[in-house]
Scaffold this motif. Structure first.
Motif, PDB file in Angstrom:
ATOM      1  N   ALA A 136       1.706 -13.795  12.475  1.00 15.01           N
ATOM      2  CA  ALA A 136       0.776 -13.149  11.458  1.00 15.01           C
ATOM      3  C   ALA A 136      -0.340 -13.121  11.726  1.00 15.01           C
ATOM      4  O   ALA A 136      -1.020 -12.252  11.682  1.00 15.01           O
ATOM      5  N   ASP A 137      -1.064 -14.273  12.583  1.00 12.91           N
ATOM      6  CA  ASP A 137      -2.582 -14.365  12.726  1.00 12.91           C
ATOM      7  C   ASP A 137      -2.813 -13.232  13.747  1.00 12.91           C
ATOM      8  O   ASP A 137      -4.149 -12.919  13.878  1.00 12.91           O
ATOM      9  N   SER A 138      -1.841 -13.167  14.711  1.00  6.46           N
ATOM     10  CA  SER A 138      -2.286 -12.071  15.693  1.00  6.46           C
ATOM     11  C   SER A 138      -2.147 -10.618  15.389  1.00  6.46           C
ATOM     12  O   SER A 138      -2.547  -9.637  16.332  1.00  6.46           O
ATOM     13  N   GLY A 139      -1.643 -10.406  14.058  1.00 10.13           N
ATOM     14  CA  GLY A 139      -1.446  -8.900  13.641  1.00 10.13           C
ATOM     15  C   GLY A 139      -0.196  -8.268  13.892  1.00 10.13           C
ATOM     16  O   GLY A 139      -0.028  -7.213  13.620  1.00 10.13           O
ATOM     17  N   THR A 140       0.774  -9.057  14.148  1.00 11.79           N
ATOM     18  CA  THR A 140       2.100  -8.539  14.194  1.00 11.79           C
ATOM     19  C   THR A 140       2.632  -8.248  12.726  1.00 11.79           C
ATOM     20  O   THR A 140       2.644  -8.694  11.816  1.00 11.79           O
ATOM     21  N   ARG A 192       1.016  -1.004   0.147  1.00  9.69           N
ATOM     22  CA  ARG A 192      -0.119  -0.014  -0.045  1.00  9.69           C
ATOM     23  C   ARG A 192       1.195   1.072  -0.026  1.00  9.69           C
ATOM     24  O   ARG A 192       2.103   1.248   0.522  1.00  9.69           O
ATOM     25  N   VAL A 193       0.267   2.225  -0.610  1.00 13.62           N
ATOM     26  CA  VAL A 193       0.987   3.732  -0.636  1.00 13.62           C
ATOM     27  C   VAL A 193      -0.260   4.662  -0.215  1.00 13.62           C
ATOM     28  O   VAL A 193      -1.371   4.612  -0.886  1.00 13.62           O
ATOM     29  N   PRO A 194      -0.080   5.555   0.915  1.00 10.95           N
ATOM     30  CA  PRO A 194       1.200   5.552   1.703  1.00 10.95           C
ATOM     31  C   PRO A 194       1.262   4.382   2.602  1.00 10.95           C
ATOM     32  O   PRO A 194       0.430   3.539   2.878  1.00 10.95           O
ATOM     33  N   VAL A 195       2.716   4.101   3.015  1.00 13.52           N
ATOM     34  CA  VAL A 195       2.957   3.051   3.850  1.00 13.52           C
ATOM     35  C   VAL A 195       2.221   3.437   5.245  1.00 13.52           C
ATOM     36  O   VAL A 195       1.838   4.427   5.871  1.00 13.52           O
ATOM     37  N   ARG A 196       1.667   2.312   5.971  1.00 16.44           N
ATOM     38  CA  ARG A 196       1.136   2.353   7.482  1.00 16.44           C
ATOM     39  C   ARG A 196       2.337   2.266   8.405  1.00 16.44           C
ATOM     40  O   ARG A 196       3.281   1.903   8.333  1.00 16.44           O
ATOM     41  N   PRO A 197       1.972   3.212   9.532  1.00 11.56           N
ATOM     42  CA  PRO A 197       3.057   3.026  10.759  1.00 11.56           C
ATOM     43  C   PRO A 197       3.435   1.472  10.970  1.00 11.56           C
ATOM     44  O   PRO A 197       2.231   0.715  10.943  1.00 11.56           O
ATOM     45  N   VAL A 198       4.250   1.326  11.605  1.00 15.46           N
ATOM     46  CA  VAL A 198       4.726  -0.123  12.140  1.00 15.46           C
ATOM     47  C   VAL A 198       4.231   0.332  13.650  1.00 15.46           C
ATOM     48  O   VAL A 198       4.730   0.609  14.588  1.00 15.46           O
ATOM     49  N   GLU A 199       2.994  -0.556  13.804  1.00 21.02           N
ATOM     50  CA  GLU A 199       2.093  -0.673  15.134  1.00 21.02           C
ATOM     51  C   GLU A 199       2.204  -1.605  16.010  1.00 21.02           C
ATOM     52  O   GLU A 199       1.929  -1.426  17.355  1.00 21.02           O
ATOM     53  N   GLN A 200       2.550  -2.789  15.381  1.00 21.44           N
ATOM     54  CA  GLN A 200       2.479  -4.062  16.204  1.00 21.44           C
ATOM     55  C   GLN A 200       3.788  -4.917  15.897  1.00 21.44           C
ATOM     56  O   GLN A 200       3.706  -6.075  15.634  1.00 21.44           O
ATOM     57  N   PRO A 201       4.854  -4.227  16.301  1.00 24.93           N
ATOM     58  CA  PRO A 201       6.113  -5.002  16.355  1.00 24.93           C
ATOM     59  C   PRO A 201       6.223  -5.941  17.491  1.00 24.93           C
ATOM     60  O   PRO A 201       5.617  -5.920  18.358  1.00 24.93           O
ATOM     61  N   LYS A 202       6.957  -6.970  17.159  1.00 22.98           N
ATOM     62  CA  LYS A 202       7.381  -7.989  18.352  1.00 22.98           C
ATOM     63  C   LYS A 202       8.743  -8.552  18.019  1.00 22.98           C
ATOM     64  O   LYS A 202       9.226  -8.803  17.055  1.00 22.98           O
ATOM     65  N   VAL A 203       9.519  -8.827  19.440  1.00 28.13           N
ATOM     66  CA  VAL A 203      10.601  -9.395  19.532  1.00 28.13           C
ATOM     67  C   VAL A 203      10.400 -10.812  19.618  1.00 28.13           C
ATOM     68  O   VAL A 203       9.596 -11.123  20.777  1.00 28.13           O
TER      69      VAL A 203
END
Length: 382
Positions: free
Chosen positions: A165-169, A51-62
């Motif tokens: 991926a299923d949890s929205g990360t 997508r454009v514009p890009v979405r913020p990285v909202e749900q990162p995980k370590v």
């Protein structure tokens, strides 16, 4: 399972979307190139998200895969063999570098026990419930895993990637919590790059002296002799000279690419798994970023082979995903800039470096006057 099947499952990030992102970047109020590599990161994220514009990285995980390696009994690590569970405990207690950094950035941390050599009761059940086996074999004289265990570890990594991926990360910082893990990682890289043990042997995250370095180099040399006959079979290679954590991380990287979930790699262990995964699916590295330079020569060799340029070089050698997590603010900043910077207005079109529309108009008026009076470019041409 045939790892080569992933080659058909993994597609590159959308090239058309990336071109759209590049075109949008040309229209932004800040001139192209002024933001350096952040422009490239923003465009890469756009393509990954589609997508454009890009979405913020909202749900990162370590996500950290933990294991002990039998080769550590040769004193090739700065930590005692079988002590990786103490690293896990430090993360869970919030007392490790990666835990502190994650807390500061409000990023959750997930630890997966793939092959710790400890009583499962020492750690929470949600950590140990995935364990494939207790420790890995001494790769200089025996296989790290059985074929069945290697497959189970690979499937574990695939399952964890699906869960995330299923949890929205929307982005994963991938690391390891291991003792002795840099030795099999360096062996894998040496085998896949066709080089000698001395070229890839480093000091490890815990740091080792010269005598330990020589022992480590000898262990990698002996393991390489065992690795070369199975180079054509990635799963057999992970079984012979890998380990439960390395096999799981390889499966994770492959399935994350299938699920279009970007991953930031940390050190030499992640680089080794990425190199194995690349052998199975050549498009997969397009979904990964190299977070940092770890100082391990094997990591540099692997990243060069995959054409991945590290984002940071701060001399962080602690491992555990800490260096890659330091790169996350850069990725988030790139997304924010690409999404939120305004486009040029009609009045400001063509201006850069703070040049105002008024100055542009004045320059044009001066040029017109020069042309009328026979001076300027037209006079020079005559």
């Amino acid at each position: 399972m045939n790892l080569d099947d992933f080659s058909d499952l993994i597609q590159r990030p959308d090239g058309g979307i990336r071109r759209d992102a590049e075109e949008r970047r040309e229209r932004l109020s800040v001139r192209p190139g002024a933001l350096g590599r952040l422009d490239e990161l923003g465009e890469w994220l756009s393509a990954a998200q589609g997508r454009v514009p890009v979405r913020p990285v909202e749900q990162p995980k370590v996500v950290l895969f933990a294991a002990d390696h039998g080769v550590a009994t040769l004193d090739v690590s700065g930590r005692a063999a079988g002590s990786a569970h103490t690293l896990v405990r430090a993360v869970l207690d919030g007392a490790s570098p990666v835990a502190v950094l994650a807390r500061a950035q409000r990023v959750p941390v997930r630890v997966v026990d793939a092959g710790l050599d400890c009583d499962p009761g020492l750690l929470p059940a949600e950590v140990t419930r995935h364990r494939v086996r207790r420790g890995s074999g001494r790769i200089d004289i025996e296989d790290a895993l059985t074929a069945e265990e290697a497959l189970a570890a690979l499937e574990l990594g695939i399952a964890i990637a699906d869960e995330e991926a299923d949890s929205g990360t929307d982005l994963v910082v991938l690391g390891d919590l291991s003792v002795g893990g840099t030795t099999p990682a360096s062996t894998l890289i040496a085998a896949l790059c066709g080089t000698d043990a001395s070229v890839v042997t480093g000091r490890g995250g815990a740091g080792i002296d010269d005598l330990a370095w020589m022992r480590k180099c000898a262990a990698i040399r002996d393991a390489l002799r065992r690795a070369r006959p199975v180079l054509g079979d990635q799963l057999a290679l992970l079984s012979t000279v890998g380990g439960a954590d390395l096999a799981a991380m390889t499966g994770f990287l492959l399935q994350a690419s299938v699920r279009r979930m970007p991953v930031v790699l940390d050190g030499v262990v992640g680089a080794a798994c990425a190199l194995v995964a690349q052998r199975s699916a050549f498009r997969a590295p397009d979904w990964w970023l190299a977070g940092q330079v770890s100082g391990e020569p094997a990591q540099a060799k692997a990243l060069d082979r995959m054409a991945l340029e590290p984002l940071l070089d701060h001399g962080v050698t602690v491992g555990e995903g800490a260096g890659a997590l330091l790169a996350l603010p850069l990725v988030r900043a790139a997304a924010a800039l690409a999404a939120e910077l305004p486009e040029k207005t009609a009045d400001a079109g063509g201006t850069e470096d703070g040049e105002s529309a008024g100055n542009t108009e004045a320059s044009e008026a001066s040029a017109d006057t020069g042309a009328a009076t026979g001076t300027g470019a037209s006079a020079d041409a005559r």
